[in-house]
Design a protein around this motif. Structure first.
Motif, PDB file in Angstrom:
ATOM      1  N   ALA A 321      47.760  42.102  52.834  1.00 56.92           N
ATOM      2  CA  ALA A 321      46.831  42.961  52.419  1.00 56.92           C
ATOM      3  C   ALA A 321      45.354  42.836  52.821  1.00 56.92           C
ATOM      4  CB  ALA A 321      46.994  42.997  50.945  1.00 56.92           C
ATOM      5  N   GLY A 322      45.190  41.786  53.500  1.00 60.31           N
ATOM      6  CA  GLY A 322      43.662  41.798  54.075  1.00 60.31           C
ATOM      7  C   GLY A 322      43.095  40.428  53.716  1.00 60.31           C
ATOM      8  N   ALA A 323      43.726  39.575  53.155  1.00 61.83           N
ATOM      9  CA  ALA A 323      43.092  38.369  52.480  1.00 61.83           C
ATOM     10  C   ALA A 323      42.932  37.394  53.675  1.00 61.83           C
ATOM     11  CB  ALA A 323      43.460  37.727  51.234  1.00 61.83           C
ATOM     12  N   PRO A 324      41.774  37.107  54.042  1.00 64.10           N
ATOM     13  CA  PRO A 324      41.590  35.951  55.034  1.00 64.10           C
ATOM     14  C   PRO A 324      42.416  34.463  54.881  1.00 64.10           C
ATOM     15  CG  PRO A 324      39.482  36.738  54.521  1.00 64.10           C
ATOM     16  CD  PRO A 324      40.300  37.179  53.472  1.00 64.10           C
ATOM     17  N   ALA A 348      43.885  42.156  36.604  1.00 62.68           N
ATOM     18  CA  ALA A 348      44.098  42.115  37.968  1.00 62.68           C
ATOM     19  C   ALA A 348      43.325  40.627  38.229  1.00 62.68           C
ATOM     20  CB  ALA A 348      43.464  43.172  38.591  1.00 62.68           C
ATOM     21  N   ILE A 349      43.680  40.049  39.557  1.00 62.11           N
ATOM     22  CA  ILE A 349      43.259  38.946  40.047  1.00 62.11           C
ATOM     23  C   ILE A 349      42.594  39.426  41.325  1.00 62.11           C
ATOM     24  CG2 ILE A 349      43.938  36.630  41.137  1.00 62.11           C
ATOM     25  CD1 ILE A 349      44.640  37.005  38.041  1.00 62.11           C
ATOM     26  N   ASN A 350      41.387  38.808  41.572  1.00 65.26           N
ATOM     27  CA  ASN A 350      40.553  39.251  42.604  1.00 65.26           C
ATOM     28  C   ASN A 350      40.881  38.037  43.714  1.00 65.26           C
ATOM     29  OD1 ASN A 350      39.345  41.634  41.590  1.00 65.26           O
ATOM     30  ND2 ASN A 350      38.115  40.204  40.422  1.00 65.26           N
ATOM     31  N   LEU A 351      41.197  38.098  44.792  1.00 65.75           N
ATOM     32  CA  LEU A 351      41.386  37.165  45.956  1.00 65.75           C
ATOM     33  C   LEU A 351      40.232  37.715  47.109  1.00 65.75           C
ATOM     34  CD1 LEU A 351      45.296  37.924  46.016  1.00 65.75           C
ATOM     35  CD2 LEU A 351      43.940  36.012  45.007  1.00 65.75           C
ATOM     36  N   PRO A 352      40.175  36.659  47.913  1.00 65.76           N
ATOM     37  CA  PRO A 352      39.146  36.803  49.096  1.00 65.76           C
ATOM     38  C   PRO A 352      39.575  38.092  49.714  1.00 65.76           C
ATOM     39  CG  PRO A 352      39.983  34.486  48.989  1.00 65.76           C
ATOM     40  CD  PRO A 352      40.942  35.232  48.031  1.00 65.76           C
ATOM     41  N   VAL A 356      43.133  42.689  45.651  1.00 65.14           N
ATOM     42  CA  VAL A 356      43.097  42.765  44.443  1.00 65.14           C
ATOM     43  C   VAL A 356      44.860  42.582  43.984  1.00 65.14           C
ATOM     44  CG1 VAL A 356      43.186  43.825  42.041  1.00 65.14           C
ATOM     45  CG2 VAL A 356      41.215  43.886  43.705  1.00 65.14           C
ATOM     46  N   ALA A 357      45.217  41.650  43.156  1.00 66.66           N
ATOM     47  CA  ALA A 357      46.557  41.533  42.782  1.00 66.66           C
ATOM     48  C   ALA A 357      46.915  41.932  41.415  1.00 66.66           C
ATOM     49  CB  ALA A 357      47.145  40.113  43.203  1.00 66.66           C
ATOM     50  N   GLN A 358      47.810  42.871  40.844  1.00 66.73           N
ATOM     51  CA  GLN A 358      47.814  43.185  39.727  1.00 66.73           C
ATOM     52  C   GLN A 358      49.403  43.326  39.295  1.00 66.73           C
ATOM     53  OE1 GLN A 358      45.457  47.226  40.345  1.00 66.73           O
ATOM     54  NE2 GLN A 358      45.922  46.843  38.362  1.00 66.73           N
ATOM     55  N   ARG A 359      49.959  43.271  38.163  1.00 62.89           N
ATOM     56  CA  ARG A 359      51.130  43.773  37.781  1.00 62.89           C
ATOM     57  C   ARG A 359      51.239  45.119  37.146  1.00 62.89           C
ATOM     58  NH1 ARG A 359      55.566  39.572  35.044  1.00 62.89           N
ATOM     59  NH2 ARG A 359      57.115  40.964  34.314  1.00 62.89           N
ATOM     60  N   GLN A 360      52.280  46.166  37.671  1.00 67.39           N
ATOM     61  CA  GLN A 360      52.436  47.290  37.182  1.00 67.39           C
ATOM     62  C   GLN A 360      53.774  47.676  37.020  1.00 67.39           C
ATOM     63  OE1 GLN A 360      50.048  49.654  40.046  1.00 67.39           O
ATOM     64  NE2 GLN A 360      48.179  49.275  39.064  1.00 67.39           N
ATOM     65  N   GLY A 361      53.893  47.836  35.793  1.00 67.39           N
ATOM     66  CA  GLY A 361      55.651  48.380  35.656  1.00 67.39           C
ATOM     67  C   GLY A 361      56.505  47.230  36.307  1.00 67.39           C
ATOM     68  N   GLY A 362      56.558  46.123  36.063  1.00 64.50           N
ATOM     69  CA  GLY A 362      57.466  45.007  36.392  1.00 64.50           C
ATOM     70  C   GLY A 362      57.324  45.080  38.037  1.00 64.50           C
ATOM     71  N   ARG A 363      56.088  45.535  38.549  1.00 68.13           N
ATOM     72  CA  ARG A 363      55.981  45.494  40.077  1.00 68.13           C
ATOM     73  C   ARG A 363      54.780  44.638  40.239  1.00 68.13           C
ATOM     74  NH1 ARG A 363      60.486  46.970  39.322  1.00 68.13           N
ATOM     75  NH2 ARG A 363      61.463  48.800  40.572  1.00 68.13           N
ATOM     76  N   LEU A 364      54.595  43.859  41.384  1.00 65.87           N
ATOM     77  CA  LEU A 364      53.374  43.274  41.750  1.00 65.87           C
ATOM     78  C   LEU A 364      52.869  43.881  42.803  1.00 65.87           C
ATOM     79  CD1 LEU A 364      51.751  40.602  41.086  1.00 65.87           C
ATOM     80  CD2 LEU A 364      52.734  39.323  43.059  1.00 65.87           C
ATOM     81  N   VAL A 365      51.553  44.583  42.645  1.00 63.11           N
ATOM     82  CA  VAL A 365      50.628  45.289  43.372  1.00 63.11           C
ATOM     83  C   VAL A 365      49.735  44.500  44.029  1.00 63.11           C
ATOM     84  CG1 VAL A 365      49.650  47.487  43.954  1.00 63.11           C
ATOM     85  CG2 VAL A 365      51.424  47.558  42.211  1.00 63.11           C
ATOM     86  N   ILE A 366      49.745  44.351  45.436  1.00 61.60           N
ATOM     87  CA  ILE A 366      48.678  43.332  46.096  1.00 61.60           C
ATOM     88  C   ILE A 366      47.950  44.490  47.100  1.00 61.60           C
ATOM     89  CG2 ILE A 366      47.944  41.448  47.330  1.00 61.60           C
ATOM     90  CD1 ILE A 366      50.387  40.145  46.360  1.00 61.60           C
ATOM     91  N   ARG A 367      46.750  44.814  47.028  1.00 62.08           N
ATOM     92  CA  ARG A 367      46.143  45.833  48.017  1.00 62.08           C
ATOM     93  C   ARG A 367      44.564  45.573  47.948  1.00 62.08           C
ATOM     94  NH1 ARG A 367      47.292  49.152  43.318  1.00 62.08           N
ATOM     95  NH2 ARG A 367      45.468  49.810  42.195  1.00 62.08           N
ATOM     96  N   GLN A 368      43.966  46.140  48.799  1.00 60.41           N
ATOM     97  CA  GLN A 368      42.567  46.171  49.003  1.00 60.41           C
ATOM     98  C   GLN A 368      41.823  46.680  47.796  1.00 60.41           C
ATOM     99  OE1 GLN A 368      40.159  45.154  51.156  1.00 60.41           O
ATOM    100  NE2 GLN A 368      41.633  44.160  52.656  1.00 60.41           N
ATOM    101  N   GLY A 369      41.031  46.115  47.057  1.00 61.34           N
ATOM    102  CA  GLY A 369      40.483  46.820  45.799  1.00 61.34           C
ATOM    103  C   GLY A 369      39.400  47.901  46.117  1.00 61.34           C
TER     104      GLY A 369
END
Length: 369
Positions: A321-324, A348-352, A356-369
């Motif tokens: 997703a782009g985290a170094p 949501a959890i902020n990553l380098p 951003v990682a967050q849980r939505q409807g039983g799915r884990l979404v990890i993407r650029q915030g």
């Protein structure tokens, strides 16, 4: 009478690595030949009408696979000078071309002059090409990490420019032990505790022949061969973490636990690497099974996996997703993992890398915030 035992040890280590490089190149050539129906790929650059009639596996002298070029990264210190001398001795016997590169980090007065001296010594050993590369060291990650990043970038560029096959690095068993302890002090996972790999980099370009040899063996080899060496003052500067570990930490451990600490740490590195490789393979194979039709990670399926496998999948997803990778630490992955194992509706959890990682409807979404 044969060479001094220290000289024989470094030459044997380099000879083994050169054999590995030649074996890898031969395997690659066979694979390429099979893909091209037995014809050498280089022929395709000529007009079809110029290709003489030949049997499928026949090669003209000019079409034989060229001798590989192996470079040594040499700072002028005892480890890398011993490595350069061994490469210069062993390479011609195996039909391998040998060269040397020294990197001037520009961090000390007169570093350019010392780099020129190292190039002269490499040429006296018979290495060709032999050159110095000046780099600009940034600030990201601290002085040691920034210098390392600049050095490897310069070595990569030199290998591409000269059409080389591999670069030999002079890291010893002592360096390996230090690396394991640094990883342990950071509270890193098993991959960090596995230290430096004997083969690493793109296409396995970096080779470390001395990981089973101690630092004193390399220094002794230089002494008996009358090879001049330069001791980098940074290696004794307590401002650097590795220097403090080398001159204070490891001696204290040996005093408390007895001799053999370095050997034990190096052995731990290899065992940890074997385990980490197996877990990485497991995670790679399991990843497809925990994604839905749209490619999102399913929390329930992730929860069913062993923690070591699950966290590897999470780390890989964050990097994609782009985290170094160098800024993504165990604590980051643990926070993301809690979205799976300790879900209480947290945010949501902020990553380098602004990921951003967050849980939505039983799915884990990890993407650029």
């Amino acid at each position: 009478m044969g060479p001094h035992p220290a000289v024989a040890a470094i030459r044997l280590a380099v000879r083994r690595v050169l054999h590995d490089i030649l074996t890898d190149q031969s395997r690659l050539s066979r694979t390429t030949g099979e893909r091209t129906g037995g014809r050498i790929t280089a022929r395709l650059a000529r007009p079809v009408g110029d290709i003489p009639e030949q049997t499928p596996n026949e090669q003209t002298p000019n079409e034989r696979t060229p001798s590989p070029l192996v470079l040594v990264a040499c700072s002028g210190g005892a480890d890398s000078m011993a490595l350069a001398s061994a490469l210069a001795f062993e390479a011609p016997k195996l039909g391998v071309r040998a060269g040397g590169i020294t990197v001037d980090h520009g961090l000390q007065p007169g570093s350019d002059l010392r780099a020129e001296e190292v190039v002269l010594r490499l040429r006296e050993l018979g290495l060709d090409p032999a050159e110095s590369i000046t780099v600009t060291v940034g600030r990201d990650g601290g002085p040691e990490a920034a210098a390392r990043d600049a050095r490897y970038a310069a070595l990569d560029a030199a290998l591409e420019r000269h059409g080389g096959t591999a670069i030999l690095l002079g890291h010893t068993r002592d360096d390996q032990a230090e690396t394991v302890l640094l990883g342990l002090a950071r509270g890193s996972g098993i991959r960090s505790l596995s230290g430096m790999a004997a083969v690493s980099g793109a296409d396995g370009r970096y080779r470390r022949p001395f990981l089973q040899l101690d630092r004193q063996t390399a220094r002794k080899a230089c002494l008996v061969q009358a090879l001049p060496v330069w001791d980098d003052p940074h290696n004794a500067d307590p401002a650097y973490t590795r220097s403090r570990l080398r001159h204070e930490g490891l001696p204290a451990l040996e005093k408390a636990l007895g001799k053999g600490v370095v050997e034990a740490l190096a052995r731990t590195a290899q065992l940890s690497r074997d385990d980490a490789d197996a877990l990485d393979t497991w995670a790679s194979q399991a990843e497809a099974s925990v994604r839905d039709a749209t490619g999102l990670l399913e929390c329930a399926k992730l929860y069913a996996l062993p923690p070591a496998v699950r966290r590897r999948i999470l780390r890989r997803a964050a990097i994609q997703a782009g985290a170094p990778a160098g800024s993504l630490f165990a604590r980051h992955i643990e926070e993301v993992d809690r979205l799976i194992t300790g879900w209480r509706g947290q945010g949501a959890i902020n990553l380098p890398g602004k990921v951003v990682a967050q849980r939505q409807g039983g799915r884990l979404v990890i993407r650029q915030g």
